[in-house]
Design a protein around this motif. Sequence first.
Motif, PDB file in Angstrom:
ATOM      1  N   PHE A  72       0.705  -1.119   0.242  1.00  0.00           N
ATOM      2  CA  PHE A  72       0.019   0.015   0.060  1.00  0.00           C
ATOM      3  C   PHE A  72       0.869   1.090   0.120  1.00  0.00           C
ATOM      4  O   PHE A  72       0.599   2.303  -0.727  1.00  0.00           O
ATOM      5  CB  PHE A  72      -0.946  -0.018   1.297  1.00  0.00           C
ATOM      6  N   ARG A  73       1.992   1.116   0.913  1.00  0.00           N
ATOM      7  CA  ARG A  73       2.807   2.387   0.860  1.00  0.00           C
ATOM      8  C   ARG A  73       3.529   2.693  -0.461  1.00  0.00           C
ATOM      9  O   ARG A  73       3.771   3.669  -0.963  1.00  0.00           O
ATOM     10  CB  ARG A  73       3.744   2.240   1.929  1.00  0.00           C
ATOM     11  N   MET A  74       3.998   1.722  -1.094  1.00  0.00           N
ATOM     12  CA  MET A  74       4.586   1.571  -2.239  1.00  0.00           C
ATOM     13  C   MET A  74       3.550   2.239  -3.253  1.00  0.00           C
ATOM     14  O   MET A  74       4.190   3.095  -4.210  1.00  0.00           O
ATOM     15  CB  MET A  74       5.270   0.334  -2.621  1.00  0.00           C
ATOM     16  N   LYS A  75       2.334   1.752  -3.559  1.00  0.00           N
ATOM     17  CA  LYS A  75       1.498   2.162  -4.454  1.00  0.00           C
ATOM     18  C   LYS A  75       1.106   3.778  -4.168  1.00  0.00           C
ATOM     19  O   LYS A  75       0.966   4.452  -5.292  1.00  0.00           O
ATOM     20  CB  LYS A  75       0.153   1.400  -4.576  1.00  0.00           C
ATOM     21  N   ARG A  76       0.936   3.944  -2.922  1.00  0.00           N
ATOM     22  CA  ARG A  76       0.692   5.358  -2.830  1.00  0.00           C
ATOM     23  C   ARG A  76       1.815   6.412  -3.017  1.00  0.00           C
ATOM     24  O   ARG A  76       1.514   7.178  -3.740  1.00  0.00           O
ATOM     25  CB  ARG A  76       0.142   5.433  -0.869  1.00  0.00           C
ATOM     26  N   ALA A  77       2.905   5.988  -3.047  1.00  0.00           N
ATOM     27  CA  ALA A  77       4.060   6.797  -3.173  1.00  0.00           C
ATOM     28  C   ALA A  77       4.353   6.774  -4.617  1.00  0.00           C
ATOM     29  O   ALA A  77       4.499   7.921  -5.154  1.00  0.00           O
ATOM     30  CB  ALA A  77       5.185   6.119  -2.529  1.00  0.00           C
ATOM     31  N   SER A  78       4.149   5.658  -5.430  1.00  0.00           N
ATOM     32  CA  SER A  78       4.188   5.743  -6.750  1.00  0.00           C
ATOM     33  C   SER A  78       3.172   6.735  -7.426  1.00  0.00           C
ATOM     34  O   SER A  78       3.318   7.455  -8.238  1.00  0.00           O
ATOM     35  CB  SER A  78       3.764   4.487  -7.415  1.00  0.00           C
ATOM     36  N   HIS A  79       1.760   6.736  -6.741  1.00  0.00           N
ATOM     37  CA  HIS A  79       0.559   7.681  -7.350  1.00  0.00           C
ATOM     38  C   HIS A  79       1.140   9.027  -7.067  1.00  0.00           C
ATOM     39  O   HIS A  79       1.168   9.946  -7.838  1.00  0.00           O
ATOM     40  CB  HIS A  79      -0.440   7.049  -6.586  1.00  0.00           C
ATOM     41  N   ALA A  80       1.594   9.330  -5.832  1.00  0.00           N
ATOM     42  CA  ALA A  80       2.167  10.731  -5.817  1.00  0.00           C
ATOM     43  C   ALA A  80       3.166  11.105  -6.573  1.00  0.00           C
ATOM     44  O   ALA A  80       3.312  12.300  -6.897  1.00  0.00           O
ATOM     45  CB  ALA A  80       2.446  10.936  -4.104  1.00  0.00           C
ATOM     46  N   SER A  81       4.048  10.179  -6.863  1.00  0.00           N
ATOM     47  CA  SER A  81       5.149  10.417  -7.638  1.00  0.00           C
ATOM     48  C   SER A  81       4.712  10.874  -9.275  1.00  0.00           C
ATOM     49  O   SER A  81       5.020  11.725  -9.753  1.00  0.00           O
ATOM     50  CB  SER A  81       6.277   9.394  -7.859  1.00  0.00           C
ATOM     51  N   VAL A  82       3.743  10.096  -9.525  1.00  0.00           N
ATOM     52  CA  VAL A  82       3.278  10.470 -10.863  1.00  0.00           C
ATOM     53  C   VAL A  82       2.461  11.671 -10.972  1.00  0.00           C
ATOM     54  O   VAL A  82       2.526  12.253 -11.948  1.00  0.00           O
ATOM     55  CB  VAL A  82       2.197   9.270 -11.102  1.00  0.00           C
ATOM     56  N   LEU A  83       1.666  11.913  -9.993  1.00  0.00           N
ATOM     57  CA  LEU A  83       0.966  13.364  -9.690  1.00  0.00           C
ATOM     58  C   LEU A  83       2.225  14.381  -9.541  1.00  0.00           C
ATOM     59  O   LEU A  83       1.629  15.496  -9.692  1.00  0.00           O
ATOM     60  CB  LEU A  83       0.122  13.321  -8.823  1.00  0.00           C
ATOM     61  N   HIS A  84       3.534  14.209  -9.357  1.00  0.00           N
ATOM     62  CA  HIS A  84       4.441  15.087  -9.122  1.00  0.00           C
ATOM     63  C   HIS A  84       4.100  16.013  -7.948  1.00  0.00           C
ATOM     64  O   HIS A  84       4.347  17.335  -7.747  1.00  0.00           O
ATOM     65  CB  HIS A  84       4.577  16.188 -10.311  1.00  0.00           C
ATOM     66  N   SER A  85       3.849  15.231  -6.733  1.00  0.00           N
ATOM     67  CA  SER A  85       3.417  16.068  -5.637  1.00  0.00           C
ATOM     68  C   SER A  85       3.594  15.105  -4.473  1.00  0.00           C
ATOM     69  O   SER A  85       3.654  13.971  -4.671  1.00  0.00           O
ATOM     70  CB  SER A  85       1.811  16.469  -5.437  1.00  0.00           C
TER      71      SER A  85
END
Length: 124
Positions: A69-82
């Motif tokens: 979950f932490r990895m997916k959430r961090a990847s999503h935030a990275s894709v959004l550049h925030s």
Amino acid sequence: MPLGLSLAPKVLASKSLTSWVTPIAHWYANLAGYRKYGLKYDDLIIEEYEDVQRAIGRLTPRERYDRAFRMKRASHASVLHSVLPKEQWTEPEKDVRFLTPHVQEVEKEDKERAMWDTVFVSRK
């Protein structure tokens, strides 16, 4: 300094040295930025190594789920550049080593297995 040696036990043994090094360690961990993405330090360990994969297999189902979950959430935030909202950042108290003990155990077992595989038995 050879790999595997650490100054951490000596620093932790000295109260004055610990009080001097701790603020620097916290500053450096915050500067690294992984907590802003909701990750823990052990989430950054490279998974491609066989020992790490075996250690991940030893995690409890809850720990594996939380890590994914932490990895997916961090990847999503990275894709959004925030970065995540401040209330979702990993707090320093919760940034504990959950994978490192398992990795060390696997490495210890590998060394023991190698020692037994290369033992020389002689007859008397």
